[in-house]
Design a protein around this motif. Structure first.
Motif, PDB file in Angstrom:
ATOM      1  N   PRO A 126       5.961 -14.483  -6.250  1.00 30.33           N
ATOM      2  CA  PRO A 126       6.312 -15.517  -5.275  1.00 30.33           C
ATOM      3  C   PRO A 126       7.507 -15.175  -4.388  1.00 30.33           C
ATOM      4  CG  PRO A 126       7.110 -16.123  -7.463  1.00 30.33           C
ATOM      5  CD  PRO A 126       6.303 -14.872  -7.645  1.00 30.33           C
ATOM      6  N   PHE A 127       8.180 -14.082  -4.657  1.00 31.76           N
ATOM      7  CA  PHE A 127       9.409 -13.771  -3.932  1.00 31.76           C
ATOM      8  C   PHE A 127       9.190 -12.831  -2.746  1.00 31.76           C
ATOM      9  CE2 PHE A 127      10.128 -13.839  -8.595  1.00 31.76           C
ATOM     10  CZ  PHE A 127      10.607 -15.133  -8.677  1.00 31.76           C
ATOM     11  N   PHE A 128       7.998 -12.259  -2.633  1.00 30.33           N
ATOM     12  CA  PHE A 128       7.725 -11.287  -1.581  1.00 30.33           C
ATOM     13  C   PHE A 128       6.361 -11.551  -0.947  1.00 30.33           C
ATOM     14  CE2 PHE A 128      10.766  -9.239  -4.347  1.00 30.33           C
ATOM     15  CZ  PHE A 128      11.623  -8.582  -3.482  1.00 30.33           C
ATOM     16  N   GLU A 129       6.274 -11.169   0.318  1.00 31.83           N
ATOM     17  CA  GLU A 129       5.011 -11.243   1.055  1.00 31.83           C
ATOM     18  C   GLU A 129       4.558  -9.813   1.346  1.00 31.83           C
ATOM     19  OE1 GLU A 129       3.903 -13.712   4.916  1.00 31.83           O
ATOM     20  OE2 GLU A 129       5.080 -11.923   5.408  1.00 31.83           O
ATOM     21  N   ALA A 130       3.357  -9.457   0.887  1.00 33.04           N
ATOM     22  CA  ALA A 130       2.849  -8.097   1.064  1.00 33.04           C
ATOM     23  C   ALA A 130       2.275  -7.918   2.470  1.00 33.04           C
ATOM     24  CB  ALA A 130       1.776  -7.799   0.028  1.00 33.04           C
ATOM     25  N   ARG A 131       2.729  -6.868   3.161  1.00 29.53           N
ATOM     26  CA  ARG A 131       2.211  -6.538   4.481  1.00 29.53           C
ATOM     27  C   ARG A 131       1.697  -5.105   4.475  1.00 29.53           C
ATOM     28  NH1 ARG A 131       6.305  -9.276   8.992  1.00 29.53           N
ATOM     29  NH2 ARG A 131       6.068 -11.431   8.255  1.00 29.53           N
ATOM     30  N   ILE A 132       0.480  -4.937   4.991  1.00 29.14           N
ATOM     31  CA  ILE A 132      -0.186  -3.638   4.986  1.00 29.14           C
ATOM     32  C   ILE A 132      -0.285  -3.120   6.417  1.00 29.14           C
ATOM     33  CG2 ILE A 132      -2.309  -2.409   4.409  1.00 29.14           C
ATOM     34  CD1 ILE A 132      -2.821  -4.536   2.283  1.00 29.14           C
ATOM     35  N   PRO A 133       0.179  -1.896   6.684  1.00 32.75           N
ATOM     36  CA  PRO A 133       0.100  -1.358   8.052  1.00 32.75           C
ATOM     37  C   PRO A 133      -1.324  -1.015   8.449  1.00 32.75           C
ATOM     38  CG  PRO A 133       0.848   0.331   6.548  1.00 32.75           C
ATOM     39  CD  PRO A 133       0.785  -0.939   5.739  1.00 32.75           C
ATOM     40  N   VAL A 134      -1.583  -1.112   9.742  1.00 34.54           N
ATOM     41  CA  VAL A 134      -2.885  -0.693  10.263  1.00 34.54           C
ATOM     42  C   VAL A 134      -2.981   0.827  10.286  1.00 34.54           C
ATOM     43  CG1 VAL A 134      -4.404  -0.763  12.280  1.00 34.54           C
ATOM     44  CG2 VAL A 134      -3.080  -2.794  11.646  1.00 34.54           C
ATOM     45  N   PHE A 135      -1.854   1.488  10.517  1.00 30.77           N
ATOM     46  CA  PHE A 135      -1.801   2.947  10.571  1.00 30.77           C
ATOM     47  C   PHE A 135      -2.323   3.544   9.266  1.00 30.77           C
ATOM     48  CE2 PHE A 135       0.405   6.885   9.523  1.00 30.77           C
ATOM     49  CZ  PHE A 135       0.210   7.642  10.669  1.00 30.77           C
ATOM     50  N   HIS A 136      -3.123   4.621   9.386  1.00 26.52           N
ATOM     51  CA  HIS A 136      -3.679   5.253   8.190  1.00 26.52           C
ATOM     52  C   HIS A 136      -4.017   6.699   8.471  1.00 26.52           C
ATOM     53  CE1 HIS A 136      -6.630   6.176   4.985  1.00 26.52           C
ATOM     54  NE2 HIS A 136      -5.886   5.346   4.283  1.00 26.52           N
ATOM     55  N   THR A 137      -3.653   7.578   7.541  1.00 22.73           N
ATOM     56  CA  THR A 137      -4.048   8.984   7.616  1.00 22.73           C
ATOM     57  C   THR A 137      -5.303   9.188   6.782  1.00 22.73           C
ATOM     58  OG1 THR A 137      -2.632   9.568   5.738  1.00 22.73           O
ATOM     59  CG2 THR A 137      -1.660   9.732   7.933  1.00 22.73           C
ATOM     60  N   ALA A 138      -5.866  10.401   6.829  1.00 18.24           N
ATOM     61  CA  ALA A 138      -7.099  10.679   6.091  1.00 18.24           C
ATOM     62  C   ALA A 138      -6.908  10.487   4.594  1.00 18.24           C
ATOM     63  CB  ALA A 138      -7.574  12.097   6.399  1.00 18.24           C
ATOM     64  N   ALA A 139      -5.749  10.903   4.088  1.00 18.67           N
ATOM     65  CA  ALA A 139      -5.421  10.730   2.676  1.00 18.67           C
ATOM     66  C   ALA A 139      -3.910  10.598   2.567  1.00 18.67           C
ATOM     67  CB  ALA A 139      -5.913  11.912   1.842  1.00 18.67           C
ATOM     68  N   PRO A 140      -3.402   9.388   2.377  1.00 27.07           N
ATOM     69  CA  PRO A 140      -1.953   9.196   2.331  1.00 27.07           C
ATOM     70  C   PRO A 140      -1.287  10.042   1.239  1.00 27.07           C
ATOM     71  CG  PRO A 140      -3.088   7.083   2.480  1.00 27.07           C
ATOM     72  CD  PRO A 140      -4.133   8.121   2.218  1.00 27.07           C
ATOM     73  N   ILE A 141      -0.332  10.838   1.649  1.00 34.32           N
ATOM     74  CA  ILE A 141       0.466  11.618   0.702  1.00 34.32           C
ATOM     75  C   ILE A 141       1.928  11.371   1.082  1.00 34.32           C
ATOM     76  CG2 ILE A 141       0.794  13.844  -0.416  1.00 34.32           C
ATOM     77  CD1 ILE A 141      -1.816  14.768   0.624  1.00 34.32           C
ATOM     78  N   THR A 142       2.375  10.166   0.838  1.00 31.09           N
ATOM     79  CA  THR A 142       3.694   9.730   1.262  1.00 31.09           C
ATOM     80  C   THR A 142       4.755  10.221   0.280  1.00 31.09           C
ATOM     81  OG1 THR A 142       2.727   7.755   2.260  1.00 31.09           O
ATOM     82  CG2 THR A 142       5.099   7.738   1.869  1.00 31.09           C
ATOM     83  N   CYS A 143       5.694  11.015   0.793  1.00 30.71           N
ATOM     84  CA  CYS A 143       6.731  11.590  -0.055  1.00 30.71           C
ATOM     85  C   CYS A 143       8.111  11.008   0.245  1.00 30.71           C
ATOM     86  CB  CYS A 143       6.763  13.106   0.084  1.00 30.71           C
ATOM     87  SG  CYS A 143       6.893  13.701   1.785  1.00 30.71           S
ATOM     88  N   LEU A 144       8.200  10.103   1.232  1.00 34.35           N
ATOM     89  CA  LEU A 144       9.478   9.493   1.583  1.00 34.35           C
ATOM     90  C   LEU A 144       9.248   8.155   2.256  1.00 34.35           C
ATOM     91  CD1 LEU A 144      12.652   9.760   2.177  1.00 34.35           C
ATOM     92  CD2 LEU A 144      11.919  10.551   4.441  1.00 34.35           C
ATOM     93  N   VAL A 145      10.024   7.157   1.857  1.00 34.69           N
ATOM     94  CA  VAL A 145      10.142   5.900   2.607  1.00 34.69           C
ATOM     95  C   VAL A 145      11.632   5.580   2.675  1.00 34.69           C
ATOM     96  CG1 VAL A 145       7.870   4.887   2.171  1.00 34.69           C
ATOM     97  CG2 VAL A 145       9.667   4.609   0.468  1.00 34.69           C
ATOM     98  N   ALA A 146      12.132   5.332   3.896  1.00 38.44           N
ATOM     99  CA  ALA A 146      13.554   5.045   4.090  1.00 38.44           C
ATOM    100  C   ALA A 146      13.711   4.140   5.300  1.00 38.44           C
ATOM    101  CB  ALA A 146      14.345   6.349   4.285  1.00 38.44           C
ATOM    102  N   VAL A 147      14.716   3.284   5.270  1.00 37.38           N
ATOM    103  CA  VAL A 147      14.988   2.374   6.376  1.00 37.38           C
ATOM    104  C   VAL A 147      16.184   2.893   7.170  1.00 37.38           C
ATOM    105  CG1 VAL A 147      15.730   0.048   7.003  1.00 37.38           C
ATOM    106  CG2 VAL A 147      14.005   0.369   5.218  1.00 37.38           C
TER     107      VAL A 147
END
Length: 524
Positions: free
Chosen positions: A147-168
């Motif tokens: 209940p504390f967060f709202e999930a948002r999914i980006p429209v952007f998409h690669t063929a196979a996500p291999i995400t090695c970093l997320v930073a603000v």
């Protein structure tokens, strides 16, 4: 038929059955690796020898920490070459003796123990270890729905996500989310509304990033998969007048799989130095680069061991000098405190030590009992090595500080394959909640443990939550920051859709999002 012949046949069959039982009994206990007869004496000798030879490099692992098959077919054959045992009873043990990045002096030139003694060690682990590990003993079930967060999914998409970093990046207006992709070697920037702003090609997989007003500093691991090559680097990215990014020449290169770079003036000379966690593989190290001015740096070694995965800078003794807390997650696993003595000198103390099979993955400093001393939030869950089975001791731990940097375990919540935990006051009520991710969850039976939020109800009682969107990705990275600028801490999870899997999920992570944005919707 004569009774003597019947008796002879009967005795022969009994003997054959007995021999078959002995063979099966021995194989189940010792495995195919050992040919010595399994006796109490052999097991006792093996226990004593393991205390000598295994403890020479790391904390001696208890046989009960892995199943028998993993010990005999995975862990011990991988350890044999470290003791000069490259071949044992018809089997070649895996080694990197011909790897030029390892060096000819890494392995012993002669065995450190006899073949018979090695057999005793095998017998000890074969007999004492269990056929399988017990399941988790989770005190509270994970509640579905957060209940504390709202999930948002980006429209952007690669063929196979291999995400090695997320930073603000909070230095831009509006703030931007920086996402590193290990397949395309690109840094993507997104606005808070999840729209793509731009992208920047990089020489390799970026796994860490520092943001500043005029520039960013990126840490390129080189090759993600375990290897001994020195292909990593640290570079600056300059912000252009038009708001774009421009990649500059390497600040440091030929690094052994670096995973974190920290900018800090360690010798207090007014110039920013750099602390480097070179995780490596068989070889690696923790070092710092002293800034000599005019673009020149001098390398100083702090610990010549692989596995440095996370460092925290804190002046714990309040003498005005930055001290270092560092987690090593390879071989000799533990958390080390490097006390700054001034003039570039450090004392080293191991404050927590873990068996090498734990798979240490992350830690933070956080004052959970609000006594003014830093406690330790720790996770273990790396399960990609030689014992790829679900482990009941994987999860998130809290170790309390007694005020003298002696730590004792106060809390544990089991999560298969736990990879990271972040403690923040997400709800603004003065309590530190914990957000966790797992990269080796039990995806078949409880995929919800891929993301678990532990709400702090006080007195070390936490209520676990997850959410349906957590099943869409395989989360390797996570950051906590205020992306939309509303004063509340959000969460971003990075989907790394490849890698070894223990219990496969029916969900296709390659079709999942590059990242998942959990926007904080609490009222504070």
């Amino acid at each position: 038929m004569k009774w003597s012949r019947v008796l002879t046949i009967g005795l022969t069959m009994l003997v054959l059955l007995f021999l078959l039982w002995i063979g099966d009994h021995y194989n189940r206990r010792s495995g195919a690796e050992s040919t010595s007869y399994l006796t109490d004496s052999s097991v006792l000798q093996g226990k004593e020898l393991a205390a000598i030879y295994c403890s020479a490099c790391h904390l001696k692992p208890d046989p009960g920490l892995a199943d028998r098959k993993s010990w005999i077919n995975g862990i011990l054959p991988a350890m044999g070459p470290r003791l000069g045992i490259f071949y044992y009873h018809g089997r070649d043990y895996p080694s990197s003796a011909r790897d030029r990045f390892v060096g000819s002096n890494y392995y012993p030139s002669q065995p450190l123990l006899s073949t018979a003694d090695w057999g005793h060690i095998l017998d000890y682990y074969a007999l004492i270890s269990p056929d399988s590990l017990p399941g988790q003993n989770r005190p509270v079930p994970i509640h579905m729905g957060l209940p504390f967060f709202e999930a948002r999914i980006p429209v952007f998409h690669t063929a196979a996500p291999i995400t090695c970093l997320v930073a603000v990046d909070s230095n831009t207006r509006p703030r931007t989310l920086v996402v590193g992709d290990a397949a395309s070697h690109n840094l993507f920037r997104f606005a808070p509304d999840m729209k793509l702003v731009d992208s920047l090609p990089t020489p390799g997989a970026v796994v860490d990033l520092l943001t500043g007003a005029q520039e960013m500093t990126i840490c390129n691991i080189g090759i993600l998969n375990p290897n001994n090559a020195r292909l990593g680097s640290v570079r600056k990215i300059r912000r252009t007048a038009g708001g774009g990014l421009q990649l500059e020449k390497p600040l440091f290169d030929s690094l052994a799989r670096p995973v974190q770079v920290t900018e800090v003036d360690l010798n207090q000379d007014g110039r920013p130095d750099y602390l480097l966690c070179e995780f490596g593989n068989l070889r690696g190290e923790l070092c710092w680069m002293e800034n000599l001015g005019k673009g020149k740096f001098q390398r100083h070694l702090l610990r010549a061991q692989p596995g440095a995965i996370k460092a925290w800078v804190q002046d714990y003794n309040h003498d005005g000098l930055p001290d270092l807390w560092v987690l090593f997650a390879q071989g000799d696993e533990g958390i080390f405190l490097f006390t700054n003595k001034g003039h570039g000198e450090f004392d080293q103390q191991e404050v927590l030590r873990f068996p090498p099979i734990f798979g240490s993955s992350y830690f933070e400093l956080a004052d959970f009992n609000q006594d003014g001393f830093p406690d330790i939030l720790y996770t273990c869950g790396d399960n990609a090595d030689f014992s790829q089975v679900l482990k009941p001791y994987h999860g998130v731990y809290i170790f309390l500080n007694d005020g003298k940097n002696h730590f004792h375990q106060r809390y544990f919540f089991p999560i298969n394959g736990c990879y990271k935990a972040i403690a923040r006051d997400f709800q603004g009520n003065g309590n530190l909640d914990i957000a966790t991710i797992s990269f080796f969850a039990d995806y078949q039976r409880q995929p919800e443990e891929g993301f678990v939020y532990l709400e702090n109800k006080g007195n070390f009682r936490f209520i676990p939550y997850s959410l349906p969107e957590a099943k869409l990705g395989r989360w390797l990275t996570m950051t906590a920051a205020d992306l939309d600028g509303d004063g509340k801490t959000d969460l971003i999870l990075g989907n790394f859709s490849l890698g070894p899997i223990l219990n496969k999920s029916a969900i296709n992570w390659k079709a999942g999002p590059e990242f998942l944005y959990l926007r904080n919707i609490t009222g504070h």
